[in-house]
Design an enzyme around this catalytic site. Structure first.
Site, PDB file in Angstrom:
ATOM      1  N   CYS A   3       0.817  -1.238   0.000  1.00  0.00           N
ATOM      2  CA  CYS A   3       0.000   0.000   0.000  1.00  0.00           C
ATOM      3  C   CYS A   3       0.836   1.267   0.000  1.00  0.00           C
ATOM      4  CB  CYS A   3      -0.914   0.027   1.212  1.00  0.00           C
ATOM      5  SG  CYS A   3      -1.813  -1.489   1.377  1.00  0.00           S
TER       6      CYS A   3
ATOM      7  N   HIS B 115      -4.105   6.858   1.235  1.00  0.00           N
ATOM      8  CA  HIS B 115      -4.310   5.524   0.672  1.00  0.00           C
ATOM      9  C   HIS B 115      -5.751   5.100   0.931  1.00  0.00           C
ATOM     10  CE1 HIS B 115      -4.106   1.360  -0.213  1.00  0.00           C
ATOM     11  NE2 HIS B 115      -4.087   0.961   1.041  1.00  0.00           N
TER      12      HIS B 115
ATOM     13  N   ASN C  21     -10.041  -1.013  -2.472  1.00  0.00           N
ATOM     14  CA  ASN C  21      -8.622  -0.808  -2.157  1.00  0.00           C
ATOM     15  C   ASN C  21      -7.784  -1.326  -3.325  1.00  0.00           C
ATOM     16  OD1 ASN C  21      -6.023  -0.856  -1.150  1.00  0.00           O
ATOM     17  ND2 ASN C  21      -6.558  -1.853   0.788  1.00  0.00           N
TER      18      ASN C  21
HETATM   19  N1  ACO Z   1     -19.488  -9.721   4.979  1.00  0.00           N
HETATM   20  C1  ACO Z   1     -20.238 -10.008   6.062  1.00  0.00           C
HETATM   21  N2  ACO Z   1     -19.719 -10.323   7.255  1.00  0.00           N
HETATM   22  C2  ACO Z   1     -18.376 -10.330   7.343  1.00  0.00           C
HETATM   23  C3  ACO Z   1     -17.527 -10.046   6.255  1.00  0.00           C
HETATM   24  C4  ACO Z   1     -18.147  -9.738   5.043  1.00  0.00           C
HETATM   25  N3  ACO Z   1     -17.431  -9.438   3.938  1.00  0.00           N
HETATM   26  N4  ACO Z   1     -16.254 -10.144   6.664  1.00  0.00           N
HETATM   27  C5  ACO Z   1     -16.279 -10.467   7.959  1.00  0.00           C
HETATM   28  N5  ACO Z   1     -17.545 -10.599   8.366  1.00  0.00           N
HETATM   29  C6  ACO Z   1     -18.062 -10.941   9.692  1.00  0.00           C
HETATM   30  C7  ACO Z   1     -17.012 -11.540  10.587  1.00  0.00           C
HETATM   31  O1  ACO Z   1     -16.922 -12.919  10.351  1.00  0.00           O
HETATM   32  C8  ACO Z   1     -17.558 -11.221  11.963  1.00  0.00           C
HETATM   33  O2  ACO Z   1     -18.535 -12.152  12.270  1.00  0.00           O
HETATM   34  P1  ACO Z   1     -18.718 -12.675  13.784  1.00  0.00           P
HETATM   35  O3  ACO Z   1     -19.028 -11.462  14.603  1.00  0.00           O
HETATM   36  O4  ACO Z   1     -19.852 -13.635  13.676  1.00  0.00           O
HETATM   37  O5  ACO Z   1     -17.417 -13.296  14.156  1.00  0.00           O
HETATM   38  C9  ACO Z   1     -18.245  -9.882  11.756  1.00  0.00           C
HETATM   39  O6  ACO Z   1     -18.454  -9.744  10.347  1.00  0.00           O
HETATM   40  C10 ACO Z   1     -17.476  -8.694  12.258  1.00  0.00           C
HETATM   41  O7  ACO Z   1     -16.166  -8.806  11.790  1.00  0.00           O
HETATM   42  P2  ACO Z   1     -15.087  -7.835  12.292  1.00  0.00           P
HETATM   43  O8  ACO Z   1     -13.760  -8.323  11.815  1.00  0.00           O
HETATM   44  O9  ACO Z   1     -15.284  -7.556  13.751  1.00  0.00           O
HETATM   45  O10 ACO Z   1     -15.465  -6.510  11.495  1.00  0.00           O
HETATM   46  P3  ACO Z   1     -14.794  -5.125  11.586  1.00  0.00           P
HETATM   47  O11 ACO Z   1     -15.786  -4.132  12.025  1.00  0.00           O
HETATM   48  O12 ACO Z   1     -13.473  -5.165  12.293  1.00  0.00           O
HETATM   49  O13 ACO Z   1     -14.476  -4.793  10.054  1.00  0.00           O
HETATM   50  C11 ACO Z   1     -12.780  -4.866   8.374  1.00  0.00           C
HETATM   51  C12 ACO Z   1     -13.677  -5.687   9.308  1.00  0.00           C
HETATM   52  C13 ACO Z   1     -13.637  -4.074   7.416  1.00  0.00           C
HETATM   53  C14 ACO Z   1     -11.898  -5.835   7.591  1.00  0.00           C
HETATM   54  C15 ACO Z   1     -11.937  -3.915   9.230  1.00  0.00           C
HETATM   55  O14 ACO Z   1     -11.302  -4.609  10.274  1.00  0.00           O
HETATM   56  C16 ACO Z   1     -10.902  -3.194   8.435  1.00  0.00           C
HETATM   57  O15 ACO Z   1     -11.195  -2.431   7.538  1.00  0.00           O
HETATM   58  N6  ACO Z   1      -9.615  -3.376   8.742  1.00  0.00           N
HETATM   59  C17 ACO Z   1      -8.559  -2.725   8.016  1.00  0.00           C
HETATM   60  C18 ACO Z   1      -8.394  -3.434   6.743  1.00  0.00           C
HETATM   61  C19 ACO Z   1      -7.468  -2.738   5.836  1.00  0.00           C
HETATM   62  O16 ACO Z   1      -7.343  -1.541   5.887  1.00  0.00           O
HETATM   63  N7  ACO Z   1      -6.821  -3.530   5.025  1.00  0.00           N
HETATM   64  C20 ACO Z   1      -5.969  -3.097   4.045  1.00  0.00           C
HETATM   65  C21 ACO Z   1      -4.872  -2.159   4.525  1.00  0.00           C
HETATM   66  S1  ACO Z   1      -3.354  -2.543   3.957  1.00  0.00           S
HETATM   67  C22 ACO Z   1      -3.521  -2.674   2.319  1.00  0.00           C
HETATM   68  O17 ACO Z   1      -4.179  -1.863   1.700  1.00  0.00           O
HETATM   69  C23 ACO Z   1      -2.822  -3.825   1.647  1.00  0.00           C
END
Ligand code: ACO
Length: 331
Positions: free
Chosen positions: A113, A258, A288
């Protein structure tokens, strides 16, 4: 004093639009979940048979046309990606052949990234050292063929899209224009918080049938850890750049962050006390696109007429590695 100035910018996204609803037909997810967690509404997928360097080629051609330069004017290529055409050689070499400019040097930057900003810092140093005059810097990603569209992979696969952005950096003697400051960081203790294990070269052989069965061919992410560190580090980058360059927040026209997650960028703006409008975003349309996200956003802003000559822009990124980086430039 020699400075590097962005003389041309261009981008390219493949035509196939994939909505959140399209993804919900492949796995248990929903438009509401993706939109509220990340801000993403749709993304582009290139499809089978397309290489990362093909997307880069289109973006590079657009950037060269915008700079009124020909491929033959280039002295060097810097290629940032996490989705290279092949494990080796570098994708810059594939792009160089497609552009029809043999012999010039090509450097791949594998900083995910932050690859575009790391590449910008390297290109800027080359230019200021007098080594090159015209450098093509590309960020390009073809994520969609390496994502798991299953319930196991849904936390990662809904976030990413394909696309490319490019700039032509040229040597200039214009005072106070171009790249003014860059700052690069990494913390390898978090290397496995967002990674892909499949190219584990310590194994003999390094690829096995189990690599597919165990799902290690897909990216793995500790989303919460990435999120938490991204907010802290990106806010730090802004504070550091302002302090080092003795610039007031109101003098920054736009922060170009980003595009990993809209909520990350909103929280960074909030933490800094910046108006949300100062942070540009286009994650809604493209998801992303990792190394491509900053040049894609910059090109979108440029083509929408938002950027005027002499505007101060602050580029910030955080991602896999962990790595984080910033660049202050005068447009
Ligand atoms: N659709 C529906 N439900 C989902 C999905 C989906 N796509 N993905 C996960 N879930 C579920 C999980 O299984 C979990 O279920 P559970 O409560 O029964 O266990 C629930 O949704 C909540 O999951 P969380 O991980 O708690 O969700 P969170 O609010 O943390 O959001 C997310 C997840 C969007 C991935 C967040 O953590 C995030 O954005 N993190 C940063 C990611 C990022 O920036 N990545 C890239 C940066 S580096 C780069 O660009 C290479």
């Amino acid at each position: 004093m020699t400075r590097s100035v962005i003389a041309g910018i261009g981008s390219y996204v493949p035509p196939q639009v994939v909505s959140n609803n399209d993804l919900s037909k492949l796995m248990t997810t929903s438009d509401e979940w993706i939109r509220t967690r990340s801000g993403i509404e749709e993304r582009r997928f290139a499809g089978e048979g397309v290489y990362c360097s093909d997307l880069a080629l289109e973006a590079a051609r657009n950037a060269l046309a915008n700079a009124h330069l020909e491929p033959s004017d280039l002295d060097f290529i810097i290629f940032a990606t996490l989705s290279p055409d092949h494990h080796f050689p570098g994708t810059g070499c594939f792009l160089q052949a497609k552009l029809g400019v043999p012999y010039i040097g090509c450097l791949d930057v594998r900083n995910q990234c932050t690859g575009f900003i790391y590449g910008l810092a390297v290109g800027d140093a080359f230019i200021r050292a007098g080594m090159y005059r015209h450098i093509l810097l590309v960020g390009s990603e073809l994520h969609s063929n390496a994502l798991s569209f299953t319930d196991e992979g849904r936390d990662v696969s809904v976030l990413f899209g394909d696309g490319a952005g490019a700039v032509v950096l040229v040597s200039s003697t214009e005072e106070d224009r171009g790249v003014l400051y860059t700052e690069l960081h990494a913390d390898g203790r978090f290397a496995k918080a967002l990674h892909m294990d499949v190219w584990n070269i310590s194994r003999k052989p390094y690829l096995t049938h189990e690599s597919i069965d165990t799902g290690e061919i897909w990216p793995q992410m500790d989303g919460k850890t990435v999120f938490k560190h991204a907010v802290i580090r990106m806010a730090e980058l802004v504070t550091n750049a302002l302090k080092h360059c003795e610039v007031q927040p109101e003098n920054i026209k736009y922060v170009i962050p980003h595009q990993a997650n809209m909520r990350i960028n909103q929280l960074v703006a909030e933490r800094l006390g910046f108006p949300q409008e100062k942070f540009l975003n286009n994650i809604q349309k493209y998801g992303n696109t990792t190394a491509a996200s900053i040049p894609l956003l910059l090109d979108d802003a440029y083509r929408a007429g938002k950027l005027q000559r002499n505007d101060l822009l602050l580029l910030i990124a955080f991602g896999s590695g962990f790595t984080w980086a910033s660049a202050l430039l005068r447009w």
